[in-house]
Write a protein that holds these residues in place. Structure first.
Motif, PDB file in Angstrom:
ATOM      1  N   LEU A  43       4.333  -6.494  -7.723  1.00 29.49           N
ATOM      2  CA  LEU A  43       5.059  -6.278  -6.765  1.00 29.49           C
ATOM      3  C   LEU A  43       5.021  -7.332  -5.717  1.00 29.49           C
ATOM      4  O   LEU A  43       5.843  -7.740  -4.965  1.00 29.49           O
ATOM      5  N   ALA A  44       3.681  -7.943  -5.440  1.00 24.29           N
ATOM      6  CA  ALA A  44       3.510  -8.949  -4.315  1.00 24.29           C
ATOM      7  C   ALA A  44       4.350 -10.094  -4.838  1.00 24.29           C
ATOM      8  O   ALA A  44       4.852 -11.026  -4.016  1.00 24.29           O
ATOM      9  N   GLY A  45       4.110 -10.713  -6.284  1.00 23.11           N
ATOM     10  CA  GLY A  45       4.749 -11.822  -6.755  1.00 23.11           C
ATOM     11  C   GLY A  45       6.298 -11.597  -6.591  1.00 23.11           C
ATOM     12  O   GLY A  45       6.917 -12.906  -6.237  1.00 23.11           O
ATOM     13  N   THR A  46       7.079 -10.809  -7.088  1.00 25.15           N
ATOM     14  CA  THR A  46       8.486 -10.672  -6.773  1.00 25.15           C
ATOM     15  C   THR A  46       8.831 -10.636  -5.293  1.00 25.15           C
ATOM     16  O   THR A  46       9.843 -11.389  -5.000  1.00 25.15           O
TER      17      THR A  46
ATOM     18  N   THR B 167       0.758  -1.145   0.055  1.00 22.35           N
ATOM     19  CA  THR B 167       0.043   0.068   0.086  1.00 22.35           C
ATOM     20  C   THR B 167       0.848   1.304  -0.068  1.00 22.35           C
ATOM     21  O   THR B 167       0.705   2.236  -0.891  1.00 22.35           O
ATOM     22  N   TRP B 168       1.852   1.231   0.743  1.00 26.08           N
ATOM     23  CA  TRP B 168       2.896   2.346   0.821  1.00 26.08           C
ATOM     24  C   TRP B 168       3.636   2.489  -0.539  1.00 26.08           C
ATOM     25  O   TRP B 168       3.927   3.534  -0.933  1.00 26.08           O
TER      26      TRP B 168
ATOM     27  N   TYR C 208       5.917   5.687  -4.316  1.00 27.24           N
ATOM     28  CA  TYR C 208       6.836   5.687  -5.608  1.00 27.24           C
ATOM     29  C   TYR C 208       6.742   4.714  -6.680  1.00 27.24           C
ATOM     30  O   TYR C 208       7.362   4.806  -7.445  1.00 27.24           O
ATOM     31  N   LEU C 209       5.669   3.693  -6.604  1.00 24.44           N
ATOM     32  CA  LEU C 209       5.551   3.020  -7.808  1.00 24.44           C
ATOM     33  C   LEU C 209       3.982   2.832  -8.099  1.00 24.44           C
ATOM     34  O   LEU C 209       3.326   1.748  -7.947  1.00 24.44           O
ATOM     35  N   PRO C 210       3.270   3.953  -8.354  1.00 24.05           N
ATOM     36  CA  PRO C 210       1.844   3.957  -8.375  1.00 24.05           C
ATOM     37  C   PRO C 210       1.271   3.227  -9.631  1.00 24.05           C
ATOM     38  O   PRO C 210       0.126   2.872  -9.680  1.00 24.05           O
ATOM     39  N   GLN C 211       2.234   3.113 -10.574  1.00 22.84           N
ATOM     40  CA  GLN C 211       1.646   2.554 -11.827  1.00 22.84           C
ATOM     41  C   GLN C 211       2.001   0.946 -12.039  1.00 22.84           C
ATOM     42  O   GLN C 211       1.631   0.478 -12.894  1.00 22.84           O
ATOM     43  N   THR C 212       2.878   0.476 -11.115  1.00 23.90           N
ATOM     44  CA  THR C 212       3.178  -0.855 -11.225  1.00 23.90           C
ATOM     45  C   THR C 212       1.895  -1.678 -10.667  1.00 23.90           C
ATOM     46  O   THR C 212       1.438  -1.558  -9.617  1.00 23.90           O
TER      47      THR C 212
END
Length: 357
Positions: free
Chosen positions: A119-122, A104-105, A110-114
């Motif tokens: 994010l969770a998978g990596t 969420t943070w 800093y990564l609003p479009q990802t």
């Protein structure tokens, strides 16, 4: 199986529990107790020798037994299975809450479009491999990450000293003692994680930790809450600090080094991700370790990681997430952890009396 030293276990706990105390608890605590939040932390710490003493007594008398074997021996298969299931659920929630809050943070800052799946998978792939390699690997990584986390923590505290007005910490108890009691579950939930985790990893330690070292660890974890908490109130005031979603990160946003160096909040990414990586890795590792499956110990680890990924992808608003923490997770965690400490100490005392008779 390779074991780790008590110092290595403390480094893991500083990063793992430190993330909870330093980041996740503070916005909830400020909202509940406002200006009195820092007093809540001190009061809970004053009471901590009682449960640290219980924890030390239990560890000294478990004789390095795996907790599941010890529970089977002292409480029978049925009650032991119930306790292990609850431990598993709380371990999974520890990892899920940390990952959810971090993502969420990350998206907000800093990564609003990802995509959240990426994010969770990596993150979970990295944590799974660390957990699969074992506790010693997690301890070594903690030893590498922790010194820089500590240095950066002192940097933000010292750099922002120019903006702090510690008179904002007073007056206390403007609204009576009610705000104090509202904040107790959050602070206690953070500090009690020390006993929760130590009971699950004590059989992996080369030496039993003593009361003094456990008390020192509790003192450090208290400082990890108290530092950014008092800093937030002293910089932004109790009302503005309570309105912020990430008060610790807000302090990084205003860091200024001299006349020409600003916007160094990218250092907070290192701190935050270090804590998340160790915390999630530890939670899914302990899921495998707790069930003590000799040949397929990786199955609970894999299942826990996949369940986290699925849960992260489910739609849940940030308000609903915080409500879940405040109403259910922290009160339940405190009740279970204190209850099991009392139960285990009582069982050991009864066993001692029977042996003497």
């Amino acid at each position: 199986m390779p074991k780790i030293t008590p110092i290595q276990s403390y480094m893991i706990i500083m990063l793992s529990v430190g993330l909870m105390n330093h980041v996740i608890i503070i916005p909830l605590l400020l909202e509940a107790s406002k200006r009195d939040a820092w007093l809540v932390v001190l009061l809970v710490f004053v009471a901590s020798p009682v449960w640290i003493g219980c924890l030390n007594y239990i560890i000294q008398n478990m004789n390095n037994q795996h907790i599941k074997k010890w529970l089977d021996q002292h409480f029978g298969k049925f009650l032991s299975a119930i306790l292990v299931i609850i431990y598993s659920l709380l371990l999974w929630l520890m990892g899920f809450i940390s990952l959810k809050d971090t993502l969420t943070w990350t998206i907000a800052s800093y990564l609003p479009q990802t995509p959240i799946l990426v994010l969770a998978g990596t993150t979970l792939v990295a944590c799974f491999f660390a957990a699969f390699q074992g506790l010693r690997t997690i301890a070594i990584v903690s030893g590498i990450l922790l010194p820089f986390v500590v240095i950066l923590g002192h940097l933000v505290a010292i750099a922002n000293f120019q903006f702090k007005d510690y008179t904002l910490l007073f007056p206390l108890l403007e609204n009576g003692t009610a705000p104090l009691w509202k904040g107790v579950p959050y602070v206690a939930g953070g500090l009690l994680e020390l006993s929760f985790l130590m009971l699950l990893i004590q059989h992996k330690l080369t030496k039993k930790p003593g009361f003094k070292s456990l008390m020192l660890m509790c003192f450090i974890l208290t400082g990890l809450t108290l530092g950014p908490l008092m800093g937030s109130i002293a910089i932004f005031g109790p009302d503005e600090a309570a309105n912020q979603r990430y008060p610790a990160y807000a302090q990084w946003r205003i860091v200024r080094l001299g006349e020409y160096v600003e916007h160094v909040d990218f250092f907070s990414i290192y701190q935050w991700l270090s804590g998340t990586f160790i915390r999630v890795s530890l939670s899914i590792y302990l899921l495998g370790e707790l069930w003590n499956l000799q040949k397929r110990s990786w199955l609970p680890v894999l299942f826990g990681a996949l369940a986290m990924l699925v849960a992260i992808l489910l739609p849940m608003s940030d308000m609903a997430f915080l409500d879940l923490l405040g109403r259910f997770y922290f009160p339940s965690f405190c009740i279970f952890t204190v209850g099991t400490l009392i139960l285990y100490v009582g069982r050991m005392i009864i066993s001692r009396i029977r042996q003497k008779e």
